[in-house]
Design an enzyme around this catalytic site. Structure first.
Site, PDB file in Angstrom:
ATOM      1  N   LYS A 144       0.824  -1.126  -0.050  1.00 38.18           N
ATOM      2  CA  LYS A 144      -0.148   0.053  -0.143  1.00 38.18           C
ATOM      3  C   LYS A 144       0.991   1.232  -0.115  1.00 38.18           C
ATOM      4  O   LYS A 144       1.398   1.715   0.950  1.00 38.18           O
ATOM      5  CB  LYS A 144      -0.986  -0.224   1.136  1.00 38.18           C
ATOM      6  CG  LYS A 144      -2.062   0.973   1.354  1.00 38.18           C
ATOM      7  CD  LYS A 144      -1.766   2.429   1.574  1.00 38.18           C
ATOM      8  CE  LYS A 144      -2.698   3.411   1.340  1.00 38.18           C
ATOM      9  NZ  LYS A 144      -2.069   4.800   1.372  1.00 38.18           N
TER      10      LYS A 144
ATOM     11  N   CYS B 115      13.291  11.094   5.849  1.00 35.41           N
ATOM     12  CA  CYS B 115      13.232  10.946   7.370  1.00 35.41           C
ATOM     13  C   CYS B 115      14.399  11.045   8.069  1.00 35.41           C
ATOM     14  O   CYS B 115      14.257  11.377   9.211  1.00 35.41           O
ATOM     15  CB  CYS B 115      12.617   9.485   7.455  1.00 35.41           C
ATOM     16  SG  CYS B 115      13.458   8.221   6.703  1.00 35.41           S
TER      17      CYS B 115
END
Length: 503
Positions: free
Chosen positions: A185, A294
C-alpha cells in the site's frame, strides 16, 4: 520531455481490477499544480480481496508454488524484476519526477538502487537454501537440533511518498525473497511507479497473488490492512503518529510490526574541517530529495569558532543550488510533494520567526517560479532548544543551527531529541569521530558524510524513530520465522517414568 501517463487499476491476484467502489484519486504535478491523471482508490472491500489473494498464493499447492519453494526459484523472479526496472529506468524516473517532484537525476539514481536491491535479495534468497537445517550444538549427545527459517506469512507493506518505488522495494524485495506473499500500500501522494511494478510482475510471470498493490487513502486502505486478522505482519515507513496507530492496531492481534518513522537528525561539524567539503555534505544531508527525508540531518551543530565563516559558506553554496521543474537538466531542488505539505513547511518557518529565530537564507517561494510548490533552501539561526523548529520534524528543505564550544556540549545537543534515526559527525580527528559515534543515540551514523545508503547495510532507528531494521541480512530476517527442530536420537528409552513392563 513529453510523456503519456499510464492509467492503472488495483493489482490483485495478478490482474488489474477496478476498485469495488470505483473511486479514483487525482494525481497533482507539484511543479505545475495541474491534475495530470488519477489512481484507483482502494477501500476495505478491495483489501479483503487482496488479502485473500495473498493468502491463497501463500498456501497454493501446499506452499510449493512460492512459500516453500527453494530460494533459487524466488531469486529467478527477483532478478527478472530487477532487469525490467533497469530496462524501464528512464520512464520510471520521469514518472517519479512528475508524481512527487523529485529531480529527474535523483529519481534515476533511485531506480539504480531499486534494481540493485532486488538483485541483492535474490542473492540472499539463494543463500537461504544453504542456511536451512543449520545444526545447533547441544550439551546432550542423545539429542540433535537444527533451525528452519520459514516465511512469516502474508505481510502488509505500507510505504511513503518521498522515495516511491525505492521504499516499496526495501520491503517487497526481502519479503518475496523470504517466501512471504504481500500487499503493498504506497502513499496516495506518489503511487504511479508502484503501480508500474504490478505491470512488471505481470511481464515476469510472478505467480498470481504473490504481490498485490493497493493504492488509496490511509484510513480507507492502510488502516484495514494493518488491522486485518489474516495479515501476519505489518512493515511501515512514515510518520511517528501513524506508526503509533499501526502499532496499536497490530497489538490487538499480537501481530509483529517493524516501523521506520520520523527523525530530527543532527550533523555535528567540528572546527578542524575543510569548510567547503563540510558545507556541501551539510546541505546534501538536509536538502537532498527536496529536504523530504526521514533521516535528514536537519539540525546543524557547528563549533562556535568557525560558525560565522561556515554559515557564510553555506549561504554561498545555497545560491548555487538550481531550483526548477524536476525534469530540467541540472535540477537539484524540485517542488514539495503536495500543497498540504508545502503549507505545513511554510508554517514551520513562520513559527520559527515568530519564536525569535532568524531566517538567514530562503524561507519562501523562489522569485523565478510563480507556480508549483517550490521553496528555497532555508537556513535558520538564533535557534533555542525549546523552539518547534529544533524539536519537530519539518520534512522539507529547512536547516536549523546551533553552536557548541565543547565535544560534550555537541553530544548533548545532538541527543536532545525524541528521535533516533540518523546522526552525522564531520571532523579530521578520527578518534574524536569514534567517541562521538558511540555517544550518538541513533540507529545510523555517518562520518564525514550524510545520507549514503546501501542495500547491504542495516537501516533503522531508536527512540521514536521506530524499531526493526531494513536492508542487509537484517531486512530479510524481518520476514522470516525461526523454527527450532529437536530430535531424540538414542536407542535407549527416556527412562523418566517407571516402565509398566518392568513392574
Amino acid at each position: 520531455m513529453a510523456i503519456t501517463l499510464p492509467s492503472r487499476q488495483l493489482f490483485i491476484d495478478g490482474e488489474w481490477r477496478e476498485p469495488v467502489k470505483k473511486r479514483r484519486i487525482p494525481i497533482i504535478n507539484p511543479a505545475t499544480e495541474e491534475t495530470i491523471g488519477d489512481i484507483p482508490a482502494a477501500t476495505v472491500e478491495d483489501v479483503e480481496l487482496a488479502v485473500d489473494a495473498a493468502r491463497k498464493a501463500f498456501t497454493r499447492n501446499k506452499g510449493k508454488d512460492w512459500a516453500s519453494a527453494s530460494g533459487a526459484v524466488r531469486a529467478k523472479y527477483l532478478r527478472a524484476i530487477a532487469a525490467k526496472i533497469t530496462e524501464k529506468k528512464s520512464l520510471l524516473a520521469k514518472l517519479e519526477a512528475l508524481d512527487c517532484g523529485k529531480p529527474y537525476e535523483e529519481a534515476a539514481w533511485d531506480l539504480d538502487d531499486v534494481a540493485g536491491c532486488f538483485e541483492y535479495y535474490a542473492d540472499l534468497a539463494e543463500a537461504l537454501d544453504s542456511e536451512q537445517k543449520t545444526p545447533i550444538s547441544l550439551p546432550m549427545e542423545t539429542f540433535k537440533s537444527h533451525v528452519l527459517k520459514e516465511p512469516i506469512g502474508v505481510v502488509g507493506l505500507i510505504t511513503p511518498w518521498n522515495y516511491p518505488l525505492l521504499m516499496a522495494t526495501w520491503k517487497v524485495a526481502p519479503a518475496l525473497a523470504a517466501g512471504c506473499t504481500a500487499i503493498l500500500k504506497p502513499s496516495e501522494l506518489s503511487s504511479m511507479t508502484c503501480l508500474e511494478l504490478g505491470d512488471i510482475c505481470k511481464e515476469v510471470d510472478l505467480p498470481p497473488g504473490v504481490l498485490n498493490i493497493l493504492t488509496g487513502l490511509g484510513p480507507e486502505a492502510g488502516a484495514p490492512l494493518a488491522s486485518h486478522p489474516h495479515v501476519d505482519k505489518i512493515a511501515f515507513t512514515g510518520s511517528t503518529a501513524t506508526g503509533s496507530k499501526i502499532m496499536s492496531a497490530a497489538a490487538q492481534l499480537v501481530k509483529p510490526v517493524s516501523l521506520e518513522l520520523g527523525g530530527k537528525s543532527p550533523i555535528v561539524v567540528f572546527e578542524d574541517v575543510d569548510l567547503d567539503k563540510a558545507a556541501e555534505w551539510t546541505l546534501f544531508g538536509c536538502f537532498w530529495t527536496n529536504g523530504q527525508i526521514c533521516s535528514a540531518t536537519s539540525r546543524l551543530i557547528v563549533h562556535e569558532s568557525i560558525a560565522a565563516e561556515f554559515l557564510d559558506r553555506l549561504v554561498k553554496w545555497c545560491k548555487n543550488i538550481k531550483i526548477s521543474d524536476p525534469l530540467e537538466e541540472g535540477c537539484r531542488l524540485g517542488p514539495i510533494v503536495s500543497e498540504g505539505q508545502y503549507k505545513k513547511i511554510l508554517n514551520f518557518v513562520s513559527n520559527a520567526k515568530n519564536e525569535g529565530a532568524t531566517i538567514l537564507y530562503g524561507g519562501s517561494r523562489p522569485k523565478h517560479l510563480k507556480k508549483g510548490f517550490f521553496m528555497e533552501p532555508t537556513i535558520i539561526t538564533d535557534v533555542s532548544t525549546s523552539m518547534q523548529i529544533w524539536r519537530e520534524e519539518v520534512f522539507g528543505p529547512v536547516l536549523c543551527i546551533k553552536t557548541f564550544s565543547s565535544e560534550d556540549e555537541a553530544i548533548e545537543l545532538a541527543n536532545d531529541t525524541q528521535y533516533g534515526l540518523g546522526a552525522a559527525v564531520i571532523s579530521k580527528d578520527m578518534e574524536r569521530c569514534e567517541r562521538v559515534t558511540k555517544a550518538f543515540q541513533a540507529g545510523i551514523v555517518w562520518v564525514n558524510c550524510s545520507q549514503p545508503c546501501f542495500s547491504q547495510a542495516p537501516w533503522g532507528g531508536t527512540k521514536r524513530s521506530g524499531f526493526g531494521r531494513e536492508l542487509g541480512k537484517w531486512g530479510l530476517e524481518n520476514y522470516l520465522s525461526v523454527k527450532q527442530v529437536t530430535q531424540y536420537i538414542s536407542d535407549e528409552p527416556w527412562g523418566w517414568y517407571p516402565s509398566p513392563s518392568k513392574l
